[in-house]
Each structure stands twice: as C-alpha cells, then as structure tokens.
Motif scaffolding. Sequence first.
Motif, short mmCIF file in Angstrom:
data_model
loop_
_atom_site.label_atom_id
_atom_site.label_comp_id
_atom_site.label_asym_id
_atom_site.label_seq_id
_atom_site.Cartn_x
_atom_site.Cartn_y
_atom_site.Cartn_z
N SER A 166 -0.72 34.51 30.87
CA SER A 166 0.69 34.77 30.60
C SER A 166 1.07 34.36 29.18
N GLY A 167 0.23 33.55 28.54
CA GLY A 167 0.51 33.11 27.17
C GLY A 167 -0.68 32.37 26.60
N LYS A 168 -0.47 31.69 25.48
CA LYS A 168 -1.56 30.96 24.82
C LYS A 168 -1.14 29.54 24.47
N LEU A 169 -0.09 29.05 25.11
CA LEU A 169 0.46 27.75 24.74
C LEU A 169 -0.50 26.61 25.06
N MET A 170 -1.25 26.72 26.17
CA MET A 170 -2.14 25.65 26.60
C MET A 170 -3.60 26.08 26.45
N PRO A 171 -4.30 25.59 25.44
CA PRO A 171 -5.71 25.96 25.23
C PRO A 171 -6.55 25.67 26.47
N GLY A 172 -7.34 26.64 26.88
CA GLY A 172 -8.19 26.47 28.04
C GLY A 172 -7.52 26.80 29.36
N HIS A 173 -6.20 26.94 29.34
CA HIS A 173 -5.45 27.22 30.56
C HIS A 173 -4.68 28.53 30.48
N GLY A 174 -4.31 28.93 29.27
CA GLY A 174 -3.49 30.12 29.10
C GLY A 174 -2.06 29.75 28.79
N GLY A 175 -1.13 30.40 29.46
CA GLY A 175 0.27 30.12 29.24
C GLY A 175 0.78 28.99 30.13
N LEU A 176 2.00 28.54 29.85
CA LEU A 176 2.59 27.48 30.65
C LEU A 176 2.83 27.95 32.08
N PHE A 177 3.21 29.22 32.22
CA PHE A 177 3.45 29.76 33.55
C PHE A 177 2.16 29.80 34.37
N ASP A 178 1.01 29.91 33.69
CA ASP A 178 -0.28 29.87 34.38
C ASP A 178 -0.52 28.50 35.02
N ARG A 179 0.06 27.45 34.44
CA ARG A 179 -0.10 26.11 34.97
C ARG A 179 0.97 25.77 36.01
N LEU A 180 2.15 26.35 35.86
CA LEU A 180 3.26 25.97 36.73
C LEU A 180 3.54 26.96 37.86
N ASP A 181 2.80 28.09 37.89
CA ASP A 181 3.12 29.11 38.89
C ASP A 181 3.06 28.59 40.33
N SER A 182 2.06 27.75 40.62
CA SER A 182 1.89 27.24 41.99
C SER A 182 3.05 26.35 42.41
N ILE A 183 3.38 25.36 41.59
CA ILE A 183 4.43 24.41 41.95
C ILE A 183 5.81 25.08 41.95
N ILE A 184 6.03 26.01 41.03
CA ILE A 184 7.32 26.70 40.98
C ILE A 184 7.53 27.51 42.26
N PHE A 185 6.52 28.27 42.66
CA PHE A 185 6.68 29.11 43.85
C PHE A 185 6.83 28.26 45.11
N ALA A 186 6.10 27.15 45.19
CA ALA A 186 6.12 26.33 46.40
C ALA A 186 7.36 25.44 46.52
N SER A 187 8.06 25.20 45.41
CA SER A 187 9.17 24.23 45.41
C SER A 187 10.26 24.48 46.44
N PRO A 188 10.79 25.71 46.58
CA PRO A 188 11.84 25.90 47.59
C PRO A 188 11.34 25.63 49.02
N PHE A 189 10.07 25.89 49.28
CA PHE A 189 9.52 25.63 50.61
C PHE A 189 9.36 24.13 50.86
N ILE A 190 9.00 23.38 49.81
CA ILE A 190 8.94 21.93 49.92
C ILE A 190 10.35 21.36 50.13
N TYR A 191 11.31 21.90 49.40
CA TYR A 191 12.70 21.43 49.55
C TYR A 191 13.17 21.71 50.98
N ALA A 192 12.90 22.91 51.49
CA ALA A 192 13.30 23.26 52.85
C ALA A 192 12.65 22.32 53.87
N TYR A 193 11.38 22.00 53.65
CA TYR A 193 10.64 21.09 54.54
C TYR A 193 11.29 19.71 54.56
N LEU A 194 11.60 19.18 53.36
CA LEU A 194 12.23 17.86 53.28
C LEU A 194 13.66 17.88 53.83
N TYR A 195 14.33 19.02 53.69
CA TYR A 195 15.69 19.17 54.23
C TYR A 195 15.65 19.14 55.76
#
Length: 267
Positions: free
Chosen positions: A232-261
């Motif tokens: 998705s980008g080149k911001l993080m050498p060896g990983h790609g873009g920042l979204f490549d690193r955060l895609d998992s936690i971003i997508f899962a966050s509302p489900f974690i919030y719902a679980y804790l709720y």
Amino acid sequence: MRETIIRAVSGLLYTSILVASILSSEVIFIILFYLLSLVCLVEMQKLLRLKSYALYFLQAILFYLFSFLKFNQDATILLLLITVFVNLFLVKDLLVVKKIPVFEKKKYIIIIFYLISSTIFLTLIPTIEGVFIPKLVIGIFFLIWTNDTFAYLIGKNFGKRKLYEKISPNKTIEGFLGGLVFSVIMSYAIWYYTHFLTMWTWLGMAIILSIFGTLGDLIQSKFKRQAGVKDSGKLMPGHGGLFDRLDSIIFASPFIYAYLYILNYVS
C-alpha cells in the motif's frame, strides 16, 4: 538476511513508537492514531486512485465526533452497529469473489468509512468507565503482533495448504493456525503478568483478533490486487505501507470493542 534485518529494525522502531505513545497519555495516543489513520487514508486514496481532498475533511469530521462518542453511549452503539455491518459486508465481498474485479466507484465510500470508523473504535477501546487504561490496548497490540509474526514464520517454514490463494498466495492454513495458537499462548502470558481482566477475556480477544485480523489482512490484499500493487506504500522498509502493518488491528477493532461491550467492560 538483509531483508530480514531491515524488516526487524523497522518493526522494532514502529513498535517502540506505538508503545511509548500509548504509555505517555490518552491525548498523545489519540493524536498519534489520528495521524496514523491519516497516512493510511492517503495510502488507500492512492490505491483507489482518487484525487479528491474531501476524504481528509470527512476524516476530520468523524474524528471530531470522537469526543461526542466518548460521552454518548447511544451514538457509540449506533456507529458500532454500522461499522460492524460495513466490515462484514467487506468480508462477504471477499468470500464470494470469483475473480479479482476492478474497484467499483459505488463502494469507495464503504471502503473509506471502514477505514476511518474502525480506527475510531481502536481509540475508544482502552477507555473503561471513563478511565484510560494503556495496558489494555498494549495487550491487544501484543496479541495482533504475535498472531502476525507466527503466522508469517510458521507459514513460511511449514505452510503447505493455501488459505485463500486467489487473494493472498503466501498465506497458508498452517500459518493461520500457528498464529492463532501462539496468540492464545500470549493471551495467557498477558493475563498472568498483568492480572488485568480475566484469562478467558484475553483468550476471547486472542481468538477474535486472529480471525478478524486475518480477514482484515485478506481484505487489504484484495484491495492491493485490485490496484495492481504489492504494497500500500513504502513508508516502512521491509513491511510496505503503514496500512500494511495496521490493516489487521484496524479491521478487528470494532469486533473487539463489541466483545468488551457485551462483557460490560466498555460503555
């Protein structure tokens, strides 16, 4: 070997900045993730080949509403329901795909909404009964990092059966199961050393993060295949873009919030 070292150093720097900001204060944590989500939005805008700056105003408005959401339970739950529905719609789109289609303009707003609203719930998670609890969100990050790391290592060294080859050829069933198992082990370690929440609560979060984190990664892989790019980008050498690193936690966050709720930890 050189690529592994670059990947490790880049990942360590990224991890250190995140942990330091989370431990500093709630304000710094929120500001950092506002900026990180802005970078992710820029990367997503490039994937979609959009040139409109209206997206940044949309993000600013939604994050401005964050302060309102923190003190209005009805508004928070409404946004949560919409976000979960949108994210599950993206999962449905992922699972029924027969070939990699081009981006459909009518789905642009759904994709952007998923990115922004899911990030908002990531910033809402560590506040329990009005108190900011850094170890909660740090624990969640350790779970997702554990899952990602061991899914990669086990998949690379022992993976034989493809998880979803048409979307992500490198992901394997063995890698997914390895990430899940080590996340469960990490959940016990977090509970044992912090005695915060219950062991079963951490176990549940480990399972949710492994499943929905993997789905988020696959959805991001689909976006990149649609755009015809590797990262998705080149911001993080060896990983790609920042979204490549955060895609998992971003997508899962509302489900974690719902679980804790549901468990009455957040409101």
